[in-house]
Write a protein that holds these residues in place. Structure first.
Motif, short mmCIF file in Angstrom:
data_model
loop_
_atom_site.label_atom_id
_atom_site.label_comp_id
_atom_site.label_asym_id
_atom_site.label_seq_id
_atom_site.Cartn_x
_atom_site.Cartn_y
_atom_site.Cartn_z
N LEU A 144 0.84 -1.02 -0.15
CA LEU A 144 -0.07 -0.41 0.11
C LEU A 144 0.78 0.93 0.27
O LEU A 144 2.26 1.13 -0.16
CB LEU A 144 -0.99 0.04 1.33
N ASN A 145 0.49 2.65 -0.43
CA ASN A 145 0.66 3.48 -0.47
C ASN A 145 2.01 3.57 -1.31
O ASN A 145 3.17 3.57 -1.09
CB ASN A 145 1.48 4.50 0.87
N ASN A 146 2.02 2.78 -2.45
CA ASN A 146 2.90 2.64 -3.74
C ASN A 146 3.44 4.07 -4.18
O ASN A 146 2.40 4.58 -5.05
CB ASN A 146 2.48 1.81 -4.33
N ASN A 147 4.04 4.98 -3.58
CA ASN A 147 3.57 6.26 -4.28
C ASN A 147 5.43 6.85 -3.22
O ASN A 147 6.42 6.59 -2.55
CB ASN A 147 3.31 7.56 -3.34
N ALA A 148 6.03 7.52 -4.43
CA ALA A 148 7.01 8.34 -4.59
C ALA A 148 6.92 9.05 -3.41
O ALA A 148 5.80 10.07 -2.69
CB ALA A 148 7.89 8.65 -5.26
N GLU A 149 7.73 9.26 -1.93
CA GLU A 149 7.75 10.25 -0.84
C GLU A 149 8.26 11.24 -1.61
O GLU A 149 7.61 12.34 -1.06
CB GLU A 149 9.06 9.08 0.20
N PRO A 163 7.41 2.70 -4.19
CA PRO A 163 7.94 1.52 -3.88
C PRO A 163 8.14 0.11 -4.78
O PRO A 163 8.88 -0.51 -4.39
CB PRO A 163 6.82 1.18 -3.07
N LYS A 164 6.93 0.20 -5.89
CA LYS A 164 6.78 -0.66 -6.57
C LYS A 164 8.34 -1.11 -7.79
O LYS A 164 9.04 -1.59 -7.99
CB LYS A 164 6.00 -0.92 -8.14
N GLN A 165 8.72 0.22 -7.94
CA GLN A 165 10.14 0.45 -8.35
C GLN A 165 11.59 0.12 -7.78
O GLN A 165 12.40 -0.85 -8.24
CB GLN A 165 10.58 2.17 -10.09
N ILE A 166 11.16 0.67 -6.82
CA ILE A 166 12.70 0.21 -5.80
C ILE A 166 12.21 -1.60 -5.34
O ILE A 166 13.43 -2.26 -5.56
CB ILE A 166 12.39 0.74 -4.72
N MET A 167 11.38 -2.13 -5.62
CA MET A 167 11.14 -3.23 -5.20
C MET A 167 11.72 -4.33 -5.63
O MET A 167 12.20 -5.15 -6.33
CB MET A 167 9.89 -3.67 -4.49
N ALA A 168 10.91 -4.05 -7.93
CA ALA A 168 12.21 -4.13 -8.57
C ALA A 168 13.38 -4.69 -8.98
O ALA A 168 13.89 -5.41 -9.96
CB ALA A 168 11.38 -3.29 -9.72
N GLY A 169 13.98 -3.56 -7.75
CA GLY A 169 15.35 -3.34 -8.02
C GLY A 169 16.25 -4.77 -7.07
O GLY A 169 17.16 -5.01 -7.13
N TYR A 170 15.29 -5.74 -6.26
CA TYR A 170 15.90 -6.22 -5.04
C TYR A 170 15.05 -8.19 -6.62
O TYR A 170 15.64 -8.95 -5.64
CB TYR A 170 15.58 -6.25 -3.99
N LEU A 171 14.50 -7.76 -6.69
CA LEU A 171 13.69 -8.81 -6.76
C LEU A 171 14.42 -9.29 -8.73
O LEU A 171 14.47 -10.87 -8.44
CB LEU A 171 12.30 -8.43 -6.96
N PHE A 172 14.26 -8.54 -9.21
CA PHE A 172 15.46 -8.98 -10.56
C PHE A 172 16.36 -8.67 -11.48
O PHE A 172 16.89 -7.82 -10.37
CB PHE A 172 14.16 -8.50 -12.02
N LYS A 173 17.25 -8.97 -11.96
CA LYS A 173 18.51 -8.96 -12.45
C LYS A 173 18.30 -8.28 -13.69
O LYS A 173 19.42 -7.59 -13.89
CB LYS A 173 18.62 -10.36 -12.83
N PHE A 219 2.31 -10.25 -6.82
CA PHE A 219 2.27 -8.97 -5.60
C PHE A 219 1.54 -7.94 -6.28
O PHE A 219 0.99 -8.18 -7.79
CB PHE A 219 3.68 -8.66 -6.50
N LEU A 220 0.53 -7.60 -5.27
CA LEU A 220 -0.44 -6.39 -5.53
C LEU A 220 -0.24 -5.37 -4.88
O LEU A 220 0.65 -4.31 -4.04
CB LEU A 220 -1.16 -7.10 -4.35
N PHE A 221 -0.27 -3.97 -5.49
CA PHE A 221 -0.35 -2.50 -5.09
C PHE A 221 -0.95 -2.18 -5.44
O PHE A 221 -1.96 -2.02 -6.30
CB PHE A 221 1.65 -1.82 -6.29
N SER A 222 -1.28 -0.97 -5.13
CA SER A 222 -2.14 0.25 -4.73
C SER A 222 -1.51 1.36 -3.67
O SER A 222 -0.77 1.54 -2.86
CB SER A 222 -3.50 -0.21 -3.83
N THR A 223 -2.42 2.26 -4.42
CA THR A 223 -1.50 3.51 -4.25
C THR A 223 -2.01 4.55 -2.98
O THR A 223 -2.22 5.46 -2.09
CB THR A 223 -1.53 4.95 -5.32
N GLU A 224 -3.46 3.28 -2.08
CA GLU A 224 -4.59 3.67 -1.25
C GLU A 224 -3.33 3.92 -0.44
O GLU A 224 -2.34 3.32 0.55
CB GLU A 224 -5.34 3.30 -1.71
#
Length: 284
Positions: free
Chosen positions: A205-210, A217-227, A260-265
């Motif tokens: 939740l709160n998938n928003n840039a600070e 968060p989704k973009q940051i998480m992808a950096g850890y998940l994928f090659k 993986f489920l994302f929401s900006t809420e």
């Protein structure tokens, strides 16, 4: 099962024959933070004592409630109030209980799930859910790599087949005994009524840039998940890449598959009321 307020895990409650055994962190009773190895950190009061101390427990729980815990509370309550939801949340902040260290060592798993949910139709699917809120905890000791590591170990050690299926039956029995209206047949007397394997989920939740121009968060998480760079990722983690260790966990053909489920809420406006199948989620 766990007793909770605002989804802060308050007390572990176990039924033994006709008696109830409770265990609680002393903090919720006296508001004092005790060291993890301090004697008396976990105490075993009578059930009546916990009821008598409700106001103190409520106050001390509120003092340490984070936005993530508040969001967790809203998700669970909204889902369980929604008769049209496909799921029912039966426990929060689940940790496998052990009678001693030897039993814990034998199980080989000590991870935590934020939510356990059952589908309402048979055979009941079992969703094991971790919740993330905002950008703050994507990396580090409680970050996405550690979550995947726990999922993998849970699967490898066959904790679901060995322990959790029977525990789910006991949890639903406890809820029924406490007067909770369950949206499926009771009792769940046989483990064959549950799916053969659990499903793993990470909800963000709160998938928003600070700040403007920063990664969400989704973009940051992808950096850890994928090659490689996916999901709008700007920077890859060279030292903690999930795919290098566990494969691509977003692919169903992989040994470990995670949804993986994302929401900006945010906690202030979260409207999701189906813990898994809500159309408001973004599904990469």
């Amino acid at each position: 099962m766990n007793l909770y307020y605002n989804c802060d895990s308050i007390a572990k409650i176990e039924y033994k024959g006709n008696s109830i055994r409770c265990e609680i962190d002393q903090y919720f009773l006296d508001g004092i933070h005790h060291k993890s190895d301090e004697e008396g950190k976990r105490c075993k009061p009578e059930p009546k004592d916990i009821c008598d101390c409700y106001e103190e427990i409520k106050t001390n729980s509120n003092k340490r409630t984070t936005k993530e815990k508040k969001a967790l509370s809203k998700l669970v309550i909204s889902n369980n109030r929604n008769q049209d939801s496909n799921w029912f949340c039966i426990d929060v902040e689940y940790v496998k209980p052990f009678d001693n260290q030897a039993e814990k060592d034998k199980a080989g798993f000590s991870g935590r799930f934020d939510i356990i949910a059952l589908s309402k139709e048979q055979p009941h699917r079992v969703a094991l859910i971790k919740l993330k809120y905002g950008s703050g905890a994507i990396g580090g000791k409680s970050g996405i790599r550690e979550i995947i590591k726990d999922f993998s170990k849970f699967r490898e050690k066959k904790v679901y087949e060995t322990y959790l299926k029977e525990e789910i039956i006991e949890i639903t029995k406890s809820l029924h005994d406490l007067g909770v209206s369950l949206p499926f047949e009771f009792p769940l007397s046989e483990s064959k009524l549950l799916s053969a394997s659990p499903e793993f989920y990470v909800i963000t939740l709160n998938n928003n840039a600070e700040k403007a121009g920063e990664s969400a968060p989704k973009q940051i998480m992808a950096g850890y998940l994928f090659k490689d760079k996916r999901w709008g990722c700007r920077e890859l983690s060279s030292n903690h890449c999930v795919e290098k260790e566990f494969g691509d966990v977003t692919k169903k053909g992989n040994g470990l598959y995670v949804t993986f489920l994302f929401s900006t809420e945010t906690v202030e406006n979260v409207a999701i009321n189906d813990i898994i199948d809500d159309e408001r989620y973004e599904r990469p």
